[in-house]
Structures are given as structure tokens and as C-alpha cells.
Scaffold this motif. Sequence first.
Motif, PDB file in Angstrom:
ATOM      1  N   SER A   1     -36.153 -50.307  18.374  1.00 10.76           N
ATOM      2  CA  SER A   1     -36.499 -50.352  19.862  1.00 10.76           C
ATOM      3  C   SER A   1     -35.369 -50.765  20.344  1.00 10.76           C
ATOM      4  CB  SER A   1     -36.904 -51.462  21.089  1.00 10.76           C
ATOM      5  OG  SER A   1     -36.409 -52.779  19.420  1.00 10.76           O
ATOM      6  N   LEU A   2     -33.976 -49.463  19.921  1.00 14.10           N
ATOM      7  CA  LEU A   2     -32.658 -49.102  20.093  1.00 14.10           C
ATOM      8  C   LEU A   2     -32.551 -48.916  21.386  1.00 14.10           C
ATOM      9  CD1 LEU A   2     -31.002 -47.970  16.972  1.00 14.10           C
ATOM     10  CD2 LEU A   2     -30.643 -50.193  17.971  1.00 14.10           C
ATOM     11  N   GLN A   3     -33.313 -47.931  22.284  1.00 12.91           N
ATOM     12  CA  GLN A   3     -32.858 -47.563  23.608  1.00 12.91           C
ATOM     13  C   GLN A   3     -33.947 -47.688  24.198  1.00 12.91           C
ATOM     14  OE1 GLN A   3     -34.002 -45.586  20.564  1.00 12.91           O
ATOM     15  NE2 GLN A   3     -32.204 -44.008  20.618  1.00 12.91           N
ATOM     16  N   ILE A   4     -33.732 -47.683  25.871  1.00 12.22           N
ATOM     17  CA  ILE A   4     -33.949 -48.410  26.337  1.00 12.22           C
ATOM     18  C   ILE A   4     -34.134 -46.932  27.614  1.00 12.22           C
ATOM     19  CG2 ILE A   4     -33.063 -50.691  26.805  1.00 12.22           C
ATOM     20  CD1 ILE A   4     -31.320 -50.069  28.418  1.00 12.22           C
ATOM     21  N   ASP A   5     -35.604 -47.594  28.681  1.00 10.91           N
ATOM     22  CA  ASP A   5     -35.645 -46.518  29.884  1.00 10.91           C
ATOM     23  C   ASP A   5     -34.392 -45.537  30.589  1.00 10.91           C
ATOM     24  OD1 ASP A   5     -38.465 -46.491  29.371  1.00 10.91           O
ATOM     25  OD2 ASP A   5     -38.085 -48.044  30.908  1.00 10.91           O
ATOM     26  N   ALA A   6     -33.036 -46.197  30.109  1.00 11.48           N
ATOM     27  CA  ALA A   6     -32.040 -45.532  31.142  1.00 11.48           C
ATOM     28  C   ALA A   6     -30.888 -45.071  29.870  1.00 11.48           C
ATOM     29  CB  ALA A   6     -31.142 -46.952  31.966  1.00 11.48           C
ATOM     30  N   SER A   7     -31.554 -44.828  28.331  1.00  5.22           N
ATOM     31  CA  SER A   7     -30.798 -44.477  27.663  1.00  5.22           C
ATOM     32  C   SER A   7     -30.530 -42.977  27.551  1.00  5.22           C
ATOM     33  CB  SER A   7     -31.309 -44.497  26.123  1.00  5.22           C
ATOM     34  OG  SER A   7     -30.827 -45.943  25.761  1.00  5.22           O
ATOM     35  N   CYS A   8     -28.944 -42.091  27.267  1.00  7.38           N
ATOM     36  CA  CYS A   8     -29.680 -40.340  27.742  1.00  7.38           C
ATOM     37  C   CYS A   8     -29.398 -40.159  25.862  1.00  7.38           C
ATOM     38  CB  CYS A   8     -28.147 -40.570  28.088  1.00  7.38           C
ATOM     39  SG  CYS A   8     -28.310 -38.695  28.198  1.00  7.38           S
ATOM     40  N   LEU A   9     -29.769 -39.052  25.351  1.00  6.11           N
ATOM     41  CA  LEU A   9     -29.285 -38.920  24.280  1.00  6.11           C
ATOM     42  C   LEU A   9     -29.271 -37.302  24.441  1.00  6.11           C
ATOM     43  CD1 LEU A   9     -29.150 -38.122  20.793  1.00  6.11           C
ATOM     44  CD2 LEU A   9     -31.134 -37.557  20.984  1.00  6.11           C
ATOM     45  N   THR A  10     -27.931 -36.852  23.759  1.00  7.13           N
ATOM     46  CA  THR A  10     -27.478 -35.293  23.875  1.00  7.13           C
ATOM     47  C   THR A  10     -27.304 -34.933  22.347  1.00  7.13           C
ATOM     48  OG1 THR A  10     -25.643 -35.798  25.406  1.00  7.13           O
ATOM     49  CG2 THR A  10     -25.869 -33.934  24.254  1.00  7.13           C
ATOM     50  N   TRP A  11     -28.384 -34.580  22.115  1.00  8.17           N
ATOM     51  CA  TRP A  11     -29.106 -33.805  20.761  1.00  8.17           C
ATOM     52  C   TRP A  11     -28.478 -32.723  20.678  1.00  8.17           C
ATOM     53  CZ3 TRP A  11     -30.111 -36.215  16.325  1.00  8.17           C
ATOM     54  CH2 TRP A  11     -30.764 -35.748  15.215  1.00  8.17           C
ATOM     55  N   GLU A  12     -27.068 -31.722  19.753  1.00  6.67           N
ATOM     56  CA  GLU A  12     -26.885 -30.707  19.682  1.00  6.67           C
ATOM     57  C   GLU A  12     -27.352 -29.515  21.444  1.00  6.67           C
ATOM     58  OE1 GLU A  12     -26.187 -28.340  17.302  1.00  6.67           O
ATOM     59  OE2 GLU A  12     -25.663 -29.988  16.532  1.00  6.67           O
ATOM     60  N   GLY A  13     -26.765 -30.454  22.588  1.00  4.69           N
ATOM     61  CA  GLY A  13     -25.975 -29.989  23.631  1.00  4.69           C
ATOM     62  C   GLY A  13     -27.659 -30.650  24.153  1.00  4.69           C
ATOM     63  N   GLN A  14     -28.255 -30.541  23.828  1.00  5.38           N
ATOM     64  CA  GLN A  14     -30.174 -31.045  24.597  1.00  5.38           C
ATOM     65  C   GLN A  14     -29.296 -32.227  25.187  1.00  5.38           C
ATOM     66  OE1 GLN A  14     -32.974 -29.739  22.442  1.00  5.38           O
ATOM     67  NE2 GLN A  14     -33.682 -28.282  23.699  1.00  5.38           N
ATOM     68  N   GLN A  15     -29.870 -32.474  25.781  1.00  7.98           N
ATOM     69  CA  GLN A  15     -29.904 -33.571  27.205  1.00  7.98           C
ATOM     70  C   GLN A  15     -31.493 -34.507  26.941  1.00  7.98           C
ATOM     71  OE1 GLN A  15     -27.293 -35.277  29.705  1.00  7.98           O
ATOM     72  NE2 GLN A  15     -28.277 -36.749  30.947  1.00  7.98           N
ATOM     73  N   PHE A  16     -31.625 -35.393  26.572  1.00  7.81           N
ATOM     74  CA  PHE A  16     -33.011 -36.169  27.226  1.00  7.81           C
ATOM     75  C   PHE A  16     -32.989 -37.714  27.907  1.00  7.81           C
ATOM     76  CE2 PHE A  16     -33.264 -33.211  23.402  1.00  7.81           C
ATOM     77  CZ  PHE A  16     -34.176 -32.491  23.673  1.00  7.81           C
ATOM     78  N   GLN A  17     -33.194 -38.118  28.519  1.00  8.63           N
ATOM     79  CA  GLN A  17     -32.753 -39.377  29.086  1.00  8.63           C
ATOM     80  C   GLN A  17     -34.713 -40.725  28.950  1.00  8.63           C
ATOM     81  OE1 GLN A  17     -29.865 -39.671  31.539  1.00  8.63           O
ATOM     82  NE2 GLN A  17     -31.172 -41.719  31.255  1.00  8.63           N
ATOM     83  N   GLY A  18     -34.539 -41.037  29.179  1.00  7.92           N
ATOM     84  CA  GLY A  18     -35.336 -42.384  28.841  1.00  7.92           C
ATOM     85  C   GLY A  18     -35.676 -42.440  27.292  1.00  7.92           C
ATOM     86  N   LYS A  19     -35.564 -43.755  26.797  1.00  5.39           N
ATOM     87  CA  LYS A  19     -36.560 -44.420  25.784  1.00  5.39           C
ATOM     88  C   LYS A  19     -38.115 -42.879  25.064  1.00  5.39           C
ATOM     89  CE  LYS A  19     -38.716 -47.729  23.859  1.00  5.39           C
ATOM     90  NZ  LYS A  19     -38.964 -49.498  23.234  1.00  5.39           N
ATOM     91  N   ALA A  20     -38.854 -43.002  26.412  1.00  5.10           N
ATOM     92  CA  ALA A  20     -39.947 -42.007  26.004  1.00  5.10           C
ATOM     93  C   ALA A  20     -39.722 -40.497  25.716  1.00  5.10           C
ATOM     94  CB  ALA A  20     -41.388 -41.818  26.817  1.00  5.10           C
ATOM     95  N   ALA A  21     -38.627 -39.989  26.179  1.00  3.57           N
ATOM     96  CA  ALA A  21     -38.178 -38.608  25.571  1.00  3.57           C
ATOM     97  C   ALA A  21     -37.322 -38.697  24.494  1.00  3.57           C
ATOM     98  CB  ALA A  21     -37.231 -38.128  27.609  1.00  3.57           C
ATOM     99  N   ILE A  22     -36.326 -39.586  24.153  1.00  3.23           N
ATOM    100  CA  ILE A  22     -35.743 -39.758  22.813  1.00  3.23           C
ATOM    101  C   ILE A  22     -36.596 -40.133  22.141  1.00  3.23           C
ATOM    102  CG2 ILE A  22     -33.768 -41.072  21.910  1.00  3.23           C
ATOM    103  CD1 ILE A  22     -32.625 -41.363  24.644  1.00  3.23           C
ATOM    104  N   VAL A  23     -37.290 -40.732  22.173  1.00  8.78           N
ATOM    105  CA  VAL A  23     -38.361 -40.721  21.058  1.00  8.78           C
ATOM    106  C   VAL A  23     -38.885 -39.462  20.594  1.00  8.78           C
ATOM    107  CG1 VAL A  23     -40.555 -42.212  19.926  1.00  8.78           C
ATOM    108  CG2 VAL A  23     -38.614 -43.419  21.405  1.00  8.78           C
ATOM    109  N   GLU A  24     -39.488 -39.499  21.795  1.00 12.71           N
ATOM    110  CA  GLU A  24     -40.251 -37.393  20.829  1.00 12.71           C
ATOM    111  C   GLU A  24     -39.841 -36.613  20.892  1.00 12.71           C
ATOM    112  OE1 GLU A  24     -42.928 -34.642  24.405  1.00 12.71           O
ATOM    113  OE2 GLU A  24     -42.238 -36.520  24.756  1.00 12.71           O
ATOM    114  N   LYS A  25     -38.095 -36.819  21.057  1.00 13.93           N
ATOM    115  CA  LYS A  25     -36.666 -35.339  20.977  1.00 13.93           C
ATOM    116  C   LYS A  25     -36.932 -35.622  18.797  1.00 13.93           C
ATOM    117  CE  LYS A  25     -34.218 -32.534  19.969  1.00 13.93           C
ATOM    118  NZ  LYS A  25     -34.852 -31.050  19.871  1.00 13.93           N
TER     119      LYS A  25
END
Length: 97
Positions: A1-25
Amino acid sequence: SLQIDASCLTWEGQQFQGKAAIVEKLSSLPFQKIQHSITAQDHQPTPDSCILSMVVGQLKADEDPIMGFHQMFLLKNINDAWVCTNDMFRLALHNFG
């Protein structure tokens, strides 16, 4: 549970916003096993009491060749818990073609 709904991940140039999207990626990454070797890391406090970190190293996923990687992330203390609000990851691949 390191991410929150406001978290943002950029993975190899693809951006994912929010905990659910990050966990899915992260859950959808195709490798079965991974090994990391960290060769350098730098950490800085920010004026708003966060921690900015940069990690450089190598990884080996399954039977793939060893690859370099860079990762930079921002940790913020929210309600006495550290969360990752921003995370950027890139393989250190060079295309000189």
C-alpha cells in the motif's frame, strides 16, 4: 500500500494515475522472477518534508539478459505513513543506430 489515489507512475514513458492503475500495471508485467542489483542511490529531503530518491542499477528478469535501470520516486508522509506519490522507471537501453 505504497500508492494512493493521487499517485502517478511513469513506466517506460507510459503514465498511470492512481493506485488501481498502478497496481494493475505492476501486476501485469510479463516476467515471473526478477533480481535487482542497486549500484547507486541518492536521496534528498525536499522543502515540503518529502524524500526524493534516485536509484540506478541492474536487473535480470527471467532468462533475459541483464539490463540497467533508473528509477526516481518521491515519498511523502501522509497520516504517519510513507507513500509514493510519484515514480518514474526506465530501462537503461541505448540505441545508437
